[in-house]
Design a protein around this motif. Structure first.
Motif, mmCIF file in Angstrom:
data_model
loop_
_atom_site.group_PDB
_atom_site.id
_atom_site.type_symbol
_atom_site.label_atom_id
_atom_site.label_comp_id
_atom_site.label_asym_id
_atom_site.label_seq_id
_atom_site.Cartn_x
_atom_site.Cartn_y
_atom_site.Cartn_z
ATOM 1 N N UNK A 79 0.730 -1.251 0.086
ATOM 2 C CA UNK A 79 -0.026 -0.139 -0.058
ATOM 3 C C UNK A 79 0.896 1.390 -0.079
ATOM 4 N N UNK A 80 2.162 1.312 0.645
ATOM 5 C CA UNK A 80 2.855 2.408 0.783
ATOM 6 C C UNK A 80 3.491 2.651 -0.819
ATOM 7 N N UNK A 81 3.813 1.483 -1.519
ATOM 8 C CA UNK A 81 4.442 1.625 -2.779
ATOM 9 C C UNK A 81 3.459 2.182 -3.670
ATOM 10 N N UNK A 82 1.915 1.782 -3.540
ATOM 11 C CA UNK A 82 1.089 2.349 -4.278
ATOM 12 C C UNK A 82 0.679 3.784 -3.974
ATOM 13 N N UNK A 83 0.980 4.166 -2.899
ATOM 14 C CA UNK A 83 0.687 5.515 -2.456
ATOM 15 C C UNK A 83 1.945 6.474 -2.939
ATOM 16 N N UNK A 84 2.883 5.962 -3.258
ATOM 17 C CA UNK A 84 4.231 6.935 -3.710
ATOM 18 C C UNK A 84 5.171 6.996 -2.488
ATOM 19 N N UNK A 85 4.577 6.764 -1.167
ATOM 20 C CA UNK A 85 5.604 6.848 -0.284
ATOM 21 C C UNK A 85 6.994 6.152 -0.319
ATOM 22 N N UNK A 86 6.927 4.786 -1.040
ATOM 23 C CA UNK A 86 7.771 4.199 -0.821
ATOM 24 C C UNK A 86 8.236 3.987 -2.546
ATOM 25 N N UNK A 87 9.534 3.795 -2.736
ATOM 26 C CA UNK A 87 9.941 3.579 -4.262
ATOM 27 C C UNK A 87 9.898 2.007 -4.308
ATOM 28 N N UNK A 88 9.197 1.427 -5.517
ATOM 29 C CA UNK A 88 9.445 -0.249 -5.712
ATOM 30 C C UNK A 88 11.052 -0.262 -6.033
ATOM 31 N N UNK A 89 11.550 -1.766 -5.783
ATOM 32 C CA UNK A 89 12.846 -1.986 -6.040
ATOM 33 C C UNK A 89 12.892 -2.405 -7.590
ATOM 34 N N UNK A 90 11.457 -2.788 -7.926
ATOM 35 C CA UNK A 90 11.414 -3.374 -9.385
ATOM 36 C C UNK A 90 10.014 -3.642 -9.694
ATOM 37 N N UNK A 91 9.858 -3.260 -10.952
ATOM 38 C CA UNK A 91 8.310 -3.684 -11.452
ATOM 39 C C UNK A 91 7.785 -2.199 -11.770
ATOM 40 N N UNK A 92 6.529 -1.968 -11.982
ATOM 41 C CA UNK A 92 6.064 -0.978 -12.489
ATOM 42 C C UNK A 92 4.483 -0.971 -11.727
#
Lengths: 244, 393
Positions: free
Chosen positions: A44-57
């Motif tokens: 959820x944090x990745x989807x919100x933009x608070x965290x950057x994914x290490x891989x994927x889009x």
């Protein structure tokens, strides 16, 4: 509306999310379930933009999360888990005002929107009280209102039903139904299997950073008894634990 | 971006001013504490000096020589029996050793030795030093006045004793380094740069740790960075708040100092409105500099408590340059000193207190403070974009 493709996230050597993919359509309500540490909050944090994914889009409403982060964030509202994250020395209303203004709303619209949310979530009576004087349930209501104050197209809730009493919980899930009617997408995580079964269109089951199953809730609700459905979900969530 | 900075700044300032702890420690305390401290120091010093001038207790190795008798005649000297042990026990202010043949040497015009030993750990003893020096000097002057006669053996012990008995050093002649008013001026001049520096640092420290590490701890940072607002706007909005609180603290401390000066009728000789306005000018840059330093610490820390732990030594470090600069004259400060962080601020404030408005120095110090602030800001910016720093919890 939300397209998650092969998302991974590392925290040092810890592989918190492992190649997760799923899609969420307009007006769809998706429930994320899994044990603690399964990767729900990180996702959820990745989807919100608070965290950057290490891989994927991740594509949100056509915007790429990695390259168009600011546009993605304006279309998203998120409620983080554990702490409701209200400013203690601001009133409930001031908390909402602050986030609404930061989202670029003009002052007149902000007041109208807050009044609507105060009615909807029944916190009109205590909207001018300092956040630190509110009970846990009240704070949770205000926090939910805060994350949707800018009327986002996609709403992410990390354990929104934690700390809510029965009435407040009912209000929240009725609000989700309203969002569905307005063609807004909602992804929420919960430890309440009943809420997830009852109010979602799709259930994403996570275990140890992986998505182990994406299932259509309506189909399972029809084809399985409540007990069978529970057992099935329980097995998916705790398979390794059970087999061990 | 300016709109976003303004929204964040207003909100942070509002929450800070609503926090009683911040308000008391940043606004009220400097205004009250600084003059109160000066009152206490000034009163206790004056009281202490008065007490010492009235009652100096001494012990002697050689009793009954002329110096012993000379001292015994003085109104404010009390001689105690017991030798050096009394000094070690802190019961006397000084222990005096004279030549065994002191009287013979005096009567024959020879040079005499008087050794005064003070207690190292007793403030009472240290404060007695100038008083005893006066007695020793007076005694030696009297002895030298009849040295010629003594060299020719034309003076008897009785005559010498009579002369010395005649001479009493009035207690009111006790040495006074300066008048009370000047003493107050010394305190104000010394403490002004130190207090203004200290409070611009301490004032912004509490605020910076609350709005950075405190936000991490309370879970409000994640919702904030998840809004569409750029992280630069968040950092700048918060930085301006910390700088504003530091400036308020610093000005409050200065107001307290000036209030004390007015109440005590202390005139700061060269202080003009122009010099005062430049002090405010420098305070703005000083507050900005300390705000960036404290913000960097706050952003790095994962909790309010951790931030406070790191900030404490920074606040103490401010005191060292202030002490160093206190003992230097403002007339011959090497130009390169105006580039050294913190020390340059102390020097330029000292200059302004002395009525020297040197635009070169003001420009150099302001310029360096901006450069230092920008450098630290870039570090904060870098840290604020790193997940490993922001999500250290």
């Amino acid at each position: 509306m939300v397209k998650v493709e092969n998302i991974s996230k590392f925290f040092g050597k810890v592989h918190a999310v492992k190649g997760v993919s799923f899609e969420v359509s307009d007006g769809e309500i998706v429930g994320l379930i899994g044990e603690n540490g399964a990767g729900k909050s990180t996702l959820l944090r990745i989807l919100s933009g608070a965290l950057c994914p290490s891989d994927g889009t991740v594509h949100v409403d056509g915007f790429d999360l990695l390259t168009q982060r600011q546009d993605v964030r304006k279309n998203i509202g998120i409620l983080f888990g554990n702490e409701v994250g209200l400013y203690e020395r601001l009133t409930a209303r001031e908390n909402l005002e602050y986030f609404a203004l930061l989202s670029g709303m003009n002052k007149r619209n902000v007041q109208k929107r807050i009044s609507v949310l105060a009615e909807c979530f029944e916190f009109k009576k205590f909207q001018n009280k300092m956040a630190h004087t509110l009970s846990k349930g009240m704070r949770q209501k205000v926090a939910i209102a805060r994350c949707i104050v800018h009327d986002p197209k996609i709403m992410l809730f990390d354990e929104p039903d934690a700390g809510l009493d029965f009435g407040a919980s009912k209000i929240f899930f009725e609000f989700l139904e309203l969002c569905k009617e307005q063609k807004k997408s909602v992804i929420f995580s919960s430890h309440s299997m009943e809420n997830v079964k009852m109010y979602t269109d799709k259930i994403v089951v996570m275990r140890a950073g992986n998505v182990v199953k994406v299932l259509n809730s309506a189909e399972y609700r029809e084809s399985h008894s409540n007990r069978e459905f529970n057992q099935f979900l329980f097995q998916l969530i705790c398979e390794e634990t059970v087999s061990a | 971006m300016l709109k976003e900075i303004s929204i964040i700044f207003k909100k942070e300032l509002k929450t800070m001013m609503r926090d009683r702890r911040t308000f008391i420690f940043s606004v009220i305390m400097p205004f009250v504490l600084v003059p109160l401290m000066l009152f206490v120091i000034s009163y206790s010093m004056s009281n202490f000096r008065h007490q010492i001038s009235e009652n100096i207790s001494l012990s002697f190795k050689n009793k009954d020589d002329l110096f012993y008798k000379f001292c015994a005649l003085q109104e404010n000297i009390k001689i105690m029996e017991g030798g050096k042990e009394l000094l070690e026990r802190g019961l006397v202010s000084a222990y005096i050793e004279t030549d065994e043949d002191l009287d013979y040497k005096i009567l024959h015009g020879e040079k005499v030795n008087i050794s005064i030993e003070y207690g190292n750990s007793s403030i009472n003893s240290i404060m007695t030093t100038p008083f005893l020096n006066v007695y020793e000097q007076s005694f030696l002057e009297i002895c030298s006045s009849f040295a010629d006669l003594a060299a020719k053996n034309k003076i008897t012990y009785e005559q010498a004793e009579k002369i010395l008995n005649y001479y009493k050093v009035p207690a009111t002649e006790a040495p006074k380094v300066s008048s009370d008013v000047n003493e107050g001026l010394i305190y104000v001049s010394m403490l002004a740069p130190m207090m203004m520096l200290l409070y611009s640092c301490v004032g912004s420290a509490g605020c910076a740790s609350e709005i950075t590490a405190g936000e991490k701890e309370h879970g409000t940072l994640e919702p904030l960075i998840s809004t569409g607002v750029s992280r630069d706007a968040i950092v700048l909005g918060k930085l301006l708040t910390a700088a504003a609180i530091g400036l308020i603290s610093s000005v409050s401390a200065a107001a307290g100092l000036f209030g004390y000066a007015i109440l005590q009728s202390i005139t700061i000789p060269n202080m003009s409105l122009t010099a005062f306005s430049y002090i405010l000018w420098i305070s703005i840059f000083t507050s900005l500099f300390f705000a960036t330093v404290n913000m960097a610490i706050g952003v790095f820390s994962k909790s309010y408590k951790e931030a406070q732990t790191y900030m404490m030594p920074v606040s103490l470090m401010v005191l060292f340059p202030s002490y160093y600069a206190y003992f230097s004259s403002v007339n011959n400060i090497p130009i390169q000193f105006f580039s050294i962080p913190i020390l340059n601020i102390v020097y330029v404030i000292k200059e302004l207190f002395a009525g020297i408005v040197n635009f070169n120095h003001l420009g150099i110090v302001s310029g360096w403070l901006v450069i230092y602030s920008v450098a630290v800001y870039l570090i904060i910016r870098h840290m604020f974009k790193k997940e490993s720093v922001i999500f250290r919890i």
